[in-house]
Write an enzyme that holds these catalytic residues in place. Structure first.
Site, PDB file in Angstrom:
ATOM      1  N   GLU A  12      48.007  51.201  48.657  1.00 43.06           N
ATOM      2  CA  GLU A  12      46.849  51.968  49.066  1.00 43.06           C
ATOM      3  C   GLU A  12      45.985  51.193  50.060  1.00 43.06           C
ATOM      4  OE1 GLU A  12      45.673  54.056  45.479  1.00 43.06           O
ATOM      5  OE2 GLU A  12      43.620  53.915  46.209  1.00 43.06           O
ATOM      6  N   ARG A  28      47.337  54.232  38.793  1.00 45.58           N
ATOM      7  CA  ARG A  28      47.344  53.207  39.838  1.00 45.58           C
ATOM      8  C   ARG A  28      48.706  53.228  40.513  1.00 45.58           C
ATOM      9  NH1 ARG A  28      42.660  53.237  39.591  1.00 45.58           N
ATOM     10  NH2 ARG A  28      41.174  51.547  39.238  1.00 45.58           N
ATOM     11  N   HIS A  82      42.980  59.353  46.441  1.00 45.48           N
ATOM     12  CA  HIS A  82      42.347  58.683  45.293  1.00 45.48           C
ATOM     13  C   HIS A  82      40.975  59.287  44.967  1.00 45.48           C
ATOM     14  CE1 HIS A  82      42.350  54.650  42.881  1.00 45.48           C
ATOM     15  NE2 HIS A  82      41.785  55.631  42.203  1.00 45.48           N
TER      16      HIS A  82
HETATM   17  C1  GLV Z   1      39.498  55.035  39.607  1.00 44.38           C
HETATM   18  O1  GLV Z   1      40.630  54.905  39.991  1.00 44.38           O
HETATM   19  C2  GLV Z   1      38.943  54.246  38.539  1.00 44.38           C
HETATM   20  O2  GLV Z   1      39.626  53.352  38.012  1.00 44.38           O
HETATM   21  O3  GLV Z   1      37.788  54.481  38.211  1.00 44.38           O
END
Ligand code: GLV
Ligand code: GLV
Length: 326
Positions: free
Chosen positions: A267, A238, A285
């Site tokens: 983000e 993250r 991502h």
């Molecule tokens: C992606 O970032 C997730 O947490 O599945």
């Protein structure tokens, strides 16, 4: 029956089929974009179940807009977008999708590591631009990978999968975690060290912690300063785990050699200057973005949601205290 559920964005069909078999109303946001806050507050009304993405903040206001809501089945393993305390207080079960995206995410972290170390994106651009004038002894020299030291920050499922892959490259593996991991140490030969030691010794530092108050800005200028000047930083977890302004500064001033990112502090915005740096690879991502993984995530989220509505225990509940509520 008569369950009424809302899905905030199109997900692979098998998950939606499962929901349609078990629920009488399944509405899916038809637009291929993040639902707005106003739309979410409007659409959640009258629902028994909600299947959101990690891009939506599911807080008390959203929950209070749907007094009948019993389950929030997040389409992600991370659930920092959901206010768990608010959900538990309202008797709402929250679930995630662990396990099914472990390999895909570890694979992508490796793709970033390779791409930055061996300057894959830079050289691809160079070649496409017609600049390749023949083999050259000093062209795009990168960093060695095999036999170097990998520092894994967070030895959960994904961090462990990262270590499994590192064995194939005969790497020395260091890790930090609040608790020791038998699997990491006995089977994978990893060594648990302090974060400072990991930073000082690793050639590659890869982040695999969830975002919590305790991990926010775990990586700031002090941490980058403690890393080797030749080190490469990888974050597929993250964004807010790193201070992105500090990261840009560290990359610009040569405190570290490169970075591979799949996630960003703010983000989808990138910190100013980040995308202009040659020594970073920036992905949108896509850690879990394989056809197989996203399909399994869709099924898993749908199974969790349906289980709760049918009065069964959700297989992947992240607020189990909700079951002990008086
Ligand atoms: C992606 O970032 C997730 O947490 O599945
Ligand atoms: C996520 O699934 C993790 O535990 O690393």
């Amino acid at each position: 029956m008569g369950f009424n559920v809302y899905v905030t964005r199109q997900i692979p069909e098998p998950g939606l089929e499962l929901l349609r078999r078990e629920c009488s109303v399944v509405e899916v946001n038809p637009e291929d974009r993040v639902i707005t806050r106003a739309e979410l507050l409007e659409k959640v009304r009258g629902r028994d179940g909600l299947l959101p993405m990690l891009t939506e903040r599911i807080d008390a206001e959203v929950m209070d807009a749907a007094p009948t809501l019993r389950v929030v089945a997040n389409y992600a393993v991370g659930y920092n977008n959901i206010d768990l305390a608010a959900a538990t207080a309202r008797g709402i079960v929250v679930t995630n999708t662990p396990g099914v995206l472990t390999d895909a995410t570890a694979d992508l972290a490796w793709a970033l590591l390779f791409a930055v170390a061996r300057r894959v994106v830079e050289s691809d651009r160079f070649t496409r631009e017609g600049k390749f004038a023949g083999w050259a002894p000093m062209l795009f020299l990168g960093a060695d990978i095999t036999g170097r030291t990998l520092g894994i920050v967070g030895a959960g499922r994904i961090g462990t999968a990262m270590a499994e892959r590192a064995r194939g490259f005969q790497m020395k593996i260091l890790y930090t975690d609040a608790v020791g991991s038998d699997r990491m140490e006995r089977e994978l030969g990893a060594q648990r060290v302090s974060l400072d030691e990991l930073l000082a010794e690793s050639d590659f530092v890869s982040v695999h912690v969830p975002l919590t108050e305790g991990t926010q800005h775990l990586f700031g200028i002090e941490q980058f300063r403690k890393m080797k000047r030749t080190a490469i930083f990888i974050n597929t977890a993250r964004g807010p785990v790193h201070d992105e302004t500090a990261l840009v500064e560290a990359l610009k001033s040569g405190l570290i050699a490169g970075a591979g990112l799949d996630v960003y502090e703010h983000e989808p915005a990138l910190a100013p200057g980040l995308a202009e740096l040659p020594n970073v690879v920036v992905l949108p991502h896509i850690g879990s973005a394989t056809i197989g993984t996203r399909t399994r995530m869709a099924l898993m989220a749908a199974e969790n949601l349906v289980a709760v509505l049918k009065g069964q225990r959700a297989p992947n509940c992240v607020n189990p205290e909700v079951y002990n509520r008086k």
